[in-house]
Scaffold this active site. Structure first.
Site, short mmCIF file in Angstrom:
data_model
loop_
_atom_site.label_atom_id
_atom_site.label_comp_id
_atom_site.label_asym_id
_atom_site.label_seq_id
_atom_site.Cartn_x
_atom_site.Cartn_y
_atom_site.Cartn_z
N HIS A 151 0.83 -1.21 0.00
CA HIS A 151 0.00 0.00 0.00
C HIS A 151 0.86 1.26 0.00
O HIS A 151 0.43 2.30 0.49
CB HIS A 151 -0.95 0.05 1.21
N GLU A 285 9.52 8.02 -16.46
CA GLU A 285 8.11 8.42 -16.59
C GLU A 285 7.52 7.89 -17.90
O GLU A 285 6.37 7.45 -17.95
CB GLU A 285 7.99 9.95 -16.57
#
Ligand code: ARG
Length: 456
Positions: A151, A285
């Protein structure tokens, strides 16, 4: 074309013409045509003299294409017609014999299968290079601790080597998926004709051998309509691109000031036109962003094939651009990922500081209670309360005094402080596939063996 009275409308031509993109099939088309011509001569369908002229003519066309001198004519609908037109200009009417016992339907399926095979081999090689780099980086950062996350919250510490090797195994599965594409392309479509077979006793197995196919497609209807290998390649590419995206996304995160775990080399970074201090991980990216594009190519081809009746339908011409784009994208991304990783430096101090967060040893404290006979569920609750106490009192776990400990967990003693001693949390993960150093070493040995075997 004698069947028609009127010329084609320019709009129709613009829609119908594929030569601008399927020109890329030219090397495969030439190789295929040579093998087909040889088969025609062996089977006595054309003469040896014809074959000689076709071979010379195809050689001349190849030279023009390789030297980038080949001129596509306005009437060339696709690469197959362009090559045959030029062949006939060079060799004369014998050029018209090449298409004996062949249709563009089995021809194009064969070209595309050859292309998928070639690029599956390229992908496999690029994956091996990337996996090799990951294994080397793992070797160099064998015992560098950092927090593992779930998480995106600090969960349990792991070694950087273990983390890097997780990516290795993902790419290994991609390699296996591209390997399957080799199986999916090992039956020759050529010889199926337009759809029903051809009116000559051709030797398809001869052509298969010449072109490196293991066998021939059993059913002519299936042969001309089969594009499973396009789907298989695209599926492999989509999963691989997703893995590259996950790797890229992690590098983006890790190279932030906030994480500070790594820095991408200058060669794969760019600056800001406004802010002089910036160094942006653009390559990572873009790896992150390319995946949906490749997945989109896969869904596009599923859409094209959806509901198509047997056999050849012009819809099939639309398989090429998505396939070519996926090939270009995934091959470039694999090359970039490897080079970018090779030039990335890791900050051991930043990672170690994050890994020293004692809360990520909470499971180890719970397991200490388990070893004292406390059921795990209960231990989980006790340590949870301990963590809450520490958070409320703004303390690390090891800063809780023994009285404070006893308030919550009377069964904990001095060993509690030992468990919180640095390093123990990692080395206690001794289960197979775990992060303990000995286990990571085993893993690295297996990874190295796989690289050796696959490179052979
Ligand atoms: N350019 C076509 C394609 O890529 C070649 C096959 C054409 N066949 C036909 N019957 N029109 O699919």
């Amino acid at each position: 074309m004698s069947r028609f009275r009127d010329p084609q409308d320019p709009l129709f031509r613009a829609l119908n013409s594929s030569v601008a993109f399927d020109y890329r099939l030219a090397p495969y088309d030439l190789e295929q045509s040579l093998a087909h011509a040889r088969m025609l001569a062996r089977s006595g369908i054309i003469s040896d003299a014809d074959l000689g002229e076709l071979e010379r003519g195809l050689g001349a066309v190849r030279e023009e294409i390789e030297a980038d001198r080949f001129v596509v004519a306005p009437d060339d609908e696709d690469v197959h017609m362009a090559i045959e037109r030029r062949l006939t200009e060079i060799a004369g009417p014998v050029g018209g014999k090449l298409h004996t016992a062949r249709s563009r339907n089995d021809q194009v399926a064969t070209d595309v299968a050859m292309l998928v095979r070639a690029h599956s081999l390229t992908a496999r090689q690029l994956l091996l290079d990337l996996m090799g780099t990951l294994a080397e980086l793992a070797e160099r950062h064998l015992d560098w601790p950092l927090p593992g996350y779930t998480h995106l919250q600090r969960a349990q510490p792991v070694y950087l080597s273990h983390h890097l090797l997780a990516h290795f195994w993902r790419f290994r599965r991609d390699l296996q998926r591209f390997d399957f594409c080799l199986t999916a392309t090992d039956e020759l479509p050529l010889g199926a004709g337009a759809l029903a077979g051809v009116n000559f006793d051709t030797s398809r197995t001869f052509v298969a051998r010449e072109l490196g196919f293991r066998g021939i497609a059993e059913n002519s209807l299936d042969a001309v309509s089969n594009r499973d290998f396009v789907l298989d390649y695209l599926a492999a590419a989509a999963t691989c691109a997703t893995h590259l995206s996950q790797l890229g996304g992690e590098i983006v995160l890790w190279s932030t000031e906030e994480f500070g775990f790594c820095e991408v080399g200058d060669a794969f970074s760019s600056g800001s036109s406004l802010m002089p201090q910036k160094k942006n991980p653009d390559a990572a990216e873009l790896l992150r962003a390319k995946a949906p594009r490749v997945v989109g190519r896969l869904t596009a081809v599923h859409g094209i094939l959806h509901g198509l009746p047997l056999t050849y339908n012009k819809d099939l011409q639309e398989d090429k651009e998505p396939l070519f784009d996926a090939i270009d994208t995934v091959e470039l991304c694999l090359r970039v990922a490897r080079e970018m990783l090779a030039g990335t430096t890791f900050d051991g101090e930043r990672m170690a500081a994050a890994a020293a967060d004692e809360f990520i040893a909470a499971t180890d404290v719970a397991d200490l209670l388990v070893r004292r006979g406390v059921p795990f569920r209960e231990a989980h609750g006790i340590v949870g309360r301990l963590v809450r106490t520490a958070v409320e009192r703004r303390k690390q776990l090891s800063e809780l005094r023994e009285e404070e400990l006893r308030e919550v967990a009377p069964r904990l003693d001095a060993e509690y402080y030992e468990v919180l001693g640095q390093g123990a949390w990692l080395e206690s993960k001794v289960s197979a596939g775990g992060t303990a150093l000995a286990r990571v070493r085993d893993q690295l040995t297996r990874a190295r063996r796989i690289l050796e075997e696959e490179r052979r």
